[in-house]
Design an enzyme around this catalytic site. Sequence first.
Site, PDB file in Angstrom:
ATOM      1  N   CYS A   1      14.050  11.602   5.733  1.00 48.71           N
ATOM      2  CA  CYS A   1      14.100  11.134   7.128  1.00 48.71           C
ATOM      3  C   CYS A   1      15.446  11.432   7.782  1.00 48.71           C
ATOM      4  CB  CYS A   1      13.781   9.650   7.199  1.00 48.71           C
ATOM      5  SG  CYS A   1      14.764   8.683   6.050  1.00 48.71           S
TER       6      CYS A   1
ATOM      7  N   GLU B   1      10.667   1.706   9.821  1.00 45.59           N
ATOM      8  CA  GLU B   1      11.677   2.710   9.440  1.00 45.59           C
ATOM      9  C   GLU B   1      11.012   4.064   9.625  1.00 45.59           C
ATOM     10  OE1 GLU B   1      14.744   1.972   8.602  1.00 45.59           O
ATOM     11  OE2 GLU B   1      14.530  -0.184   8.390  1.00 45.59           O
TER      12      GLU B   1
ATOM     13  N   GLU C   1      10.546  16.101  14.810  1.00 44.19           N
ATOM     14  CA  GLU C   1      11.000  16.006  13.414  1.00 44.19           C
ATOM     15  C   GLU C   1      10.359  17.148  12.617  1.00 44.19           C
ATOM     16  OE1 GLU C   1       9.575  12.720  10.978  1.00 44.19           O
ATOM     17  OE2 GLU C   1      11.455  12.722   9.872  1.00 44.19           O
TER      18      GLU C   1
ATOM     19  N   LYS D   1       0.873  -1.187   0.000  1.00 43.15           N
ATOM     20  CA  LYS D   1       0.000   0.000   0.000  1.00 43.15           C
ATOM     21  C   LYS D   1       0.902   1.227   0.000  1.00 43.15           C
ATOM     22  CE  LYS D   1      -1.634   2.956   2.741  1.00 43.15           C
ATOM     23  NZ  LYS D   1      -1.672   4.138   1.861  1.00 43.15           N
TER      24      LYS D   1
HETATM   25  P1  NAP Z   1       2.956   8.645   7.333  1.00 46.41           P
HETATM   26  O1  NAP Z   1       1.944   9.699   7.444  1.00 46.41           O
HETATM   27  O2  NAP Z   1       3.331   7.887   8.548  1.00 46.41           O
HETATM   28  O3  NAP Z   1       2.420   7.627   6.199  1.00 46.41           O
HETATM   29  C1  NAP Z   1       3.191   6.528   5.786  1.00 46.41           C
HETATM   30  C2  NAP Z   1       2.268   5.463   5.224  1.00 46.41           C
HETATM   31  O4  NAP Z   1       1.452   4.948   6.269  1.00 46.41           O
HETATM   32  C3  NAP Z   1       1.308   5.971   4.139  1.00 46.41           C
HETATM   33  O5  NAP Z   1       1.161   4.986   3.157  1.00 46.41           O
HETATM   34  C4  NAP Z   1       0.019   6.160   4.936  1.00 46.41           C
HETATM   35  O6  NAP Z   1      -1.140   6.143   4.134  1.00 46.41           O
HETATM   36  C5  NAP Z   1       0.088   4.968   5.856  1.00 46.41           C
HETATM   37  N1  NAP Z   1      -0.778   5.051   7.030  1.00 46.41           N
HETATM   38  C6  NAP Z   1      -1.226   6.164   7.669  1.00 46.41           C
HETATM   39  N2  NAP Z   1      -2.027   5.805   8.710  1.00 46.41           N
HETATM   40  C7  NAP Z   1      -2.085   4.451   8.717  1.00 46.41           C
HETATM   41  C8  NAP Z   1      -2.773   3.494   9.536  1.00 46.41           C
HETATM   42  N3  NAP Z   1      -3.553   3.854  10.553  1.00 46.41           N
HETATM   43  N4  NAP Z   1      -2.616   2.186   9.262  1.00 46.41           N
HETATM   44  C9  NAP Z   1      -1.828   1.786   8.238  1.00 46.41           C
HETATM   45  N5  NAP Z   1      -1.174   2.650   7.414  1.00 46.41           N
HETATM   46  C10 NAP Z   1      -1.291   3.972   7.659  1.00 46.41           C
HETATM   47  O7  NAP Z   1       4.324   9.208   6.711  1.00 46.41           O
HETATM   48  P2  NAP Z   1       4.551  10.152   5.458  1.00 46.41           P
HETATM   49  O8  NAP Z   1       4.085  11.526   5.756  1.00 46.41           O
HETATM   50  O9  NAP Z   1       4.070   9.484   4.226  1.00 46.41           O
HETATM   51  O10 NAP Z   1       6.153  10.129   5.391  1.00 46.41           O
HETATM   52  C11 NAP Z   1       6.938  10.947   6.171  1.00 46.41           C
HETATM   53  C12 NAP Z   1       7.499  10.213   7.368  1.00 46.41           C
HETATM   54  O11 NAP Z   1       8.203   9.049   6.937  1.00 46.41           O
HETATM   55  C13 NAP Z   1       8.527  11.056   8.107  1.00 46.41           C
HETATM   56  O12 NAP Z   1       8.360  10.873   9.489  1.00 46.41           O
HETATM   57  C14 NAP Z   1       9.851  10.470   7.646  1.00 46.41           C
HETATM   58  O13 NAP Z   1      10.929  10.670   8.523  1.00 46.41           O
HETATM   59  C15 NAP Z   1       9.499   9.024   7.534  1.00 46.41           C
HETATM   60  N6  NAP Z   1      10.452   8.331   6.660  1.00 46.41           N
HETATM   61  C16 NAP Z   1      11.317   7.432   7.213  1.00 46.41           C
HETATM   62  C17 NAP Z   1      12.276   6.809   6.409  1.00 46.41           C
HETATM   63  C18 NAP Z   1      13.229   5.789   6.949  1.00 46.41           C
HETATM   64  O14 NAP Z   1      13.800   5.036   6.156  1.00 46.41           O
HETATM   65  N7  NAP Z   1      13.449   5.718   8.251  1.00 46.41           N
HETATM   66  C19 NAP Z   1      12.329   7.120   5.057  1.00 46.41           C
HETATM   67  C20 NAP Z   1      11.417   8.055   4.538  1.00 46.41           C
HETATM   68  C21 NAP Z   1      10.484   8.646   5.352  1.00 46.41           C
HETATM   69  P3  NAP Z   1      -1.739   7.535   3.552  1.00 46.41           P
HETATM   70  O15 NAP Z   1      -0.756   8.017   2.563  1.00 46.41           O
HETATM   71  O16 NAP Z   1      -3.032   7.141   2.981  1.00 46.41           O
HETATM   72  O17 NAP Z   1      -1.859   8.461   4.728  1.00 46.41           O
END
Ligand code: NAP
Length: 474
Positions: free
Chosen positions: A281, A247, A376, A174
Amino acid sequence: MYEYGLFIGGDFIKREKRIEVRNPYNDELVGYVTQAEEEDVDRAIDVAENAFKTCNLPAHRRFSILSKTADLMEEDLEEVARLITLESGKAIKYSRGEVKRGIETIRFAAAEALKLHGETIPMDASQSGENYVGFYMRVPIGVVGAITPWNFPLNLVLHKVAPAIAAGNSVVLKPATATPLTAARLAEMMKKAGLPDGMFNVIYGSGSTIGKRLIKNERLAMLTFTGSLEVGSYLKEETKAKRLTLELGSNSALIVDRSADIEKIIPRCVVGSFANAGQVCISIQRIYVHEDIFDEFLSGFKQAVSGIKVGNPMDEDTEYGPLIDDASCTRVEEWINEAVREGAKIEVGGKFTGKRLLTPTIITNTKPEMKVVCRELFAPGVCVIPFSDFDEAIDMANNSIYGLNAGVYTNDLQNAWKAALKLEAGGVIINDYPTFRVDQMPYGGVKSSGVGREGLAFAIEEMTEIKFIAFNLG
Ligand code: NAP
């Protein structure tokens, strides 16, 4: 205009109910994907489970399918980069960089497919093991559920899909709702490369419905998630998957010791702090600079930042484009204003100049408890903070709930080694920024930045089981 259906069992299934994908730079419509229903999640898992049980692809086929996917991506590099820019707002030169990295990620995974092996155990080291032969193999685990963020819509998808396929697992992905088109394009390529139907499935829909349905399915052998701490913490509590890799985010620290070559490191600090509008990130969020060189560093950094072009991500000379959505803009503006009210100084930037375009922002006079420091930020903003003693700098860097990558510039060998040992981070990068990542290295966080490791060989360890086999020869 792009349009993709759900990718289940090797077919793209289009329906009337669609999700619009818009360019975050100008809100123009880029394309559509079919909105999944909750039953589609279960169906995708059924299909993936069946494919896992029936396909049993030998290593040489997993290698050739992944290699062919990488070749197809290479032929299509410019188009995939364009798609990444259109749906995520990433500057085109960095989107090209992401596709190039993605190609490497697939090739590293292909190579790992050929190396999966176990080893023999010296059974007769135990009296009870005499006349036995024993060894272990690494075997695939089953259906891997993958949930990915929007900020690297290709490479972070590949960090899950490529090792899963290399190990012989099937996948239900997803992708982020903001950026589903690149994932769909990847599915198209993998099919063309000969991946059997059902081994890779892609469903689109919001995290709170479709994502939630996926993580709660007991038939997932593993859930691999990249995204925010907030969602990751929820998944940790709620998922029914047998294994979990998270991650998550960070507020990465960089220490600039007295011995650092300021002129040489400033261009790296600019890229590390502002690439993809800081929405990385391991973007640099806190720079701790030795007090002896603080003024010189700050003035050089400010000067370097003034030349950055912020704007249309399709322009070749744009360094970075928009924040992903209005909610992010509101949050970032509030955090900066709050810091200023509490005594922080905006050295440069801090202003929105166009739709979701924030000028490169350097903040000083911060306090550890300000959100721009301890949470963050995920925006083109960086705090520059003086220190007088190297141990103090390590303590300040460690004063965070996060721990993904940390960077240190020093020419003092003792300090470099001390930092390597004492910094609480999944990776310590000496003489470069914390934003450094090549895709084969082990990558992941400590503390609230996550659990488990990516990097192809390491992801494959997480995605395989050790199976022990003994023969009684007595
Ligand atoms: P996010 O809001 O946590 O969303 C990530 C994914 O989770 C999306 O596909 C989202 O779907 C889904 N999601 C949201 N709520 C969920 C739930 N209740 N159950 C299951 N899935 C759910 O993160 P983002 O804004 O896309 O990305 C930014 C974050 O990712 C930052 O915190 C960044 O640091 C982190 N990140 C970490 C790494 C690493 O390798 N450590 C790399 C890149 C990014 P929707 O899109 O439909 O909301």
